[in-house]
Design an enzyme around this catalytic site. Structure first.
Site, PDB file in Angstrom:
ATOM      1  N   ARG A 181       0.804  -1.218   0.000  1.00 32.49           N
ATOM      2  CA  ARG A 181       0.000   0.000   0.000  1.00 32.49           C
ATOM      3  C   ARG A 181       0.842   1.276   0.000  1.00 32.49           C
ATOM      4  NH1 ARG A 181      -2.333  -3.487  -1.542  1.00 32.49           N
ATOM      5  NH2 ARG A 181      -4.319  -4.357  -0.884  1.00 32.49           N
ATOM      6  N   SER A 231     -11.895  -0.933   1.652  1.00 34.08           N
ATOM      7  CA  SER A 231     -11.256  -1.309   2.917  1.00 34.08           C
ATOM      8  C   SER A 231     -10.745  -0.053   3.612  1.00 34.08           C
ATOM      9  CB  SER A 231     -10.097  -2.274   2.656  1.00 34.08           C
ATOM     10  OG  SER A 231     -10.575  -3.484   2.116  1.00 34.08           O
ATOM     11  N   GLU A 301      -6.385   3.472   5.526  1.00 30.48           N
ATOM     12  CA  GLU A 301      -6.031   3.645   4.116  1.00 30.48           C
ATOM     13  C   GLU A 301      -6.622   4.938   3.587  1.00 30.48           C
ATOM     14  OE1 GLU A 301      -6.757   0.526   1.368  1.00 30.48           O
ATOM     15  OE2 GLU A 301      -5.795  -1.030   2.565  1.00 30.48           O
TER      16      GLU A 301
END
Length: 310
Positions: A181, A231, A301
């Site tokens: 990520r 998410s 995130e």
């Protein structure tokens, strides 16, 4: 801001593409967020280069003073709005075209699903994982987006970006510093314009079957019927965020119109009338509870834009 934006922006961008006080809930998948001072539609590399150079010369900084909007699928904008400039990439930045038999050139504003569909049509395999990721190529590159065993780092040959001085730079695969990520674009100031996606020859029927299988898995496990940012938390090393949240007793937990999904605890959803403040407070509550229960720190995130109060 130190400069007369009305004058400076209109020297580069047609006035009809410069919108003041644009409500950002129209441009985020959470469907929340107040007005941005300026919402600027940019359709060419030439215009983008001039803007980025101007911002740099005037001391404007990324995120604090200006932000590049993709599909808004990983963004939480404050209810009070954003005291800066949103650059919305369109035009040539949304193009998806074959570069060769196995390579696709995708603009930063092109949706992942558009790239996946072209790959399918050209009988190229390897991008099926991104078919259901609700965002743009630019955002996917910045965070090395992935799903179901696939990641951007597996398929990217190179990325082109505009640097702070307005010049163009091509980043090779080895320069992208992809990790879980993250990428080099989390650490340097530049704006991605397009990328070369390198895939392999495959069978259309097999590609379609895999895309359909992944779609069915998403529909069965994820709360796609509600606005969300996908998410909400990164996967902590050695754990799964959704399981930690569920084991902490937070499945279905809500703050105002924001809720931890009862279908998948890794998703924070807008049940209909959530504010960005609701979402932010829920995220803070979840992080605190998981830390108290398991000693594990969850990292969001979701990108925060504007002012938020704990």
């Amino acid at each position: 801001m130190k400069i007369d934006l009305d004058v400076k922006l209109s020297e580069i961008i047609p006035k009809q593409n410069i919108i003041k006080n644009e409500i950002m809930s129209r441009h985020t998948t959470f469907r929340t967020g107040g007005p941005a001072d300026y919402f600027v539609k940019v359709g060419t590399k030439e215009a983008l280069s001039k803007l980025i150079k101007l911002f740099h010369e005037e001391g404007l900084t990324f995120s604090k003073d200006y932000y590049i909007l993709g599909n808004g699928s990983n963004l939480l904008v404050s209810d009070e709005g954003y005291r800066g400039i949103i650059l919305s990439l369109e035009g040539e930045f949304a193009e998806v075209v074959p570069e060769s038999d196995t390579v696709i050139r995708a603009g930063a504003a092109a949706l992942n699903v558009a790239v996946a569909n072209l790959a399918r049509d050209k009988e190229l395999k390897g991008f099926e994982f991104a078919h259901g990721i609700p965002g743009s190529i630019g955002g996917a590159l910045v965070m090395n987006a992935g799903a179901y065993g696939g990641e951007m780092k597996q398929v990217v040959r190179s990325v082109t970006a505009i640097m702070e001085d307005g010049t163009e730079k091509i980043f090779s695969r080895d320069e992208l510093e992809f990790d879980y990520r993250t990428s080099v674009f989390k650490r340097i100031n530049c704006v991605i314009t397009d990328a070369l996606i390198e895939l392999e020859k495959g069978n259309r029927a097999d590609i379609e079957a895999l895309m359909e299988d992944l779609k069915n898995r998403r529909v069965s496990k994820q709360p796609l019927e509600y606005p969300s940012a996908g998410s909400t938390f990164k996967r902590p090393e050695g754990y799964f965020a959704g399981k930690l949240i569920e084991d902490a007793g937070l499945k279905g937990y809500s703050v105002g119109g924001a809720q931890v999904s009862e279908k998948h605890s890794g998703f924070v959803i807008n049940t209909g009338d959530a504010t960005s403040d609701d979402v932010y407070k829920l995220i803070c509550d979840v992080r605190k509870k998981v830390m108290e229960s398991f000693g594990v720190e969850l990292s969001p995130e979701v990108i925060l834009l504007g002012e938020f109060k704990a």
